[in-house]
Design a protein around this motif. Structure first.
Motif, mmCIF file in Angstrom:
data_model
loop_
_atom_site.group_PDB
_atom_site.id
_atom_site.type_symbol
_atom_site.label_atom_id
_atom_site.label_comp_id
_atom_site.label_asym_id
_atom_site.label_seq_id
_atom_site.Cartn_x
_atom_site.Cartn_y
_atom_site.Cartn_z
ATOM 1 N N PHE A 6 0.831 -1.232 -0.112
ATOM 2 C CA PHE A 6 0.108 -0.074 0.061
ATOM 3 C C PHE A 6 0.938 1.261 -0.049
ATOM 4 N N PHE A 7 1.828 1.200 0.776
ATOM 5 C CA PHE A 7 2.769 2.533 0.815
ATOM 6 C C PHE A 7 3.532 2.489 -0.295
ATOM 7 N N ILE A 8 3.939 1.449 -0.916
ATOM 8 C CA ILE A 8 4.638 1.865 -2.601
ATOM 9 C C ILE A 8 3.785 2.162 -3.568
ATOM 10 N N PHE A 9 2.481 1.644 -3.381
ATOM 11 C CA PHE A 9 1.502 2.366 -4.158
ATOM 12 C C PHE A 9 1.298 3.696 -3.962
ATOM 13 N N ILE A 10 1.163 4.291 -2.937
ATOM 14 C CA ILE A 10 1.073 5.823 -2.274
ATOM 15 C C ILE A 10 2.119 6.599 -3.046
ATOM 16 N N VAL A 11 3.470 6.198 -2.770
ATOM 17 C CA VAL A 11 4.706 6.780 -3.384
ATOM 18 C C VAL A 11 4.534 6.912 -4.835
ATOM 19 N N LEU A 12 4.149 5.889 -5.472
ATOM 20 C CA LEU A 12 3.976 5.680 -6.950
ATOM 21 C C LEU A 12 2.955 6.670 -7.636
#
Length: 58
Positions: free
Chosen positions: A35-41
């Motif tokens: 989820f955090f990788i998704f938010i950063v991207l």
């Protein structure tokens, strides 16, 4: 990517209901990381879109 995070979240909830706390914790951790990788991207993509949309001044 957000779909994978939701899949791991559902796996964590189901495993927690059945008492598999180790699997539930691991699946929840993986869901959080994805989820955090998704938010950063998402933020990077939005910033690049905003910067790309501007035309240079003559």
């Amino acid at each position: 990517m957000l779909g994978w995070a939701l899949v791991f979240l559902v796996v964590a909830i189901i495993a927690g209901l059945f008492g598999f706390t180790g699997i539930a914790g691991t699946a929840a951790g993986i869901a959080k990381i994805i989820f955090f990788i998704f938010i950063v991207l998402l933020v990077i993509s939005l910033l690049l879109n905003v910067l790309k949309g501007r035309s240079p001044r003559p």
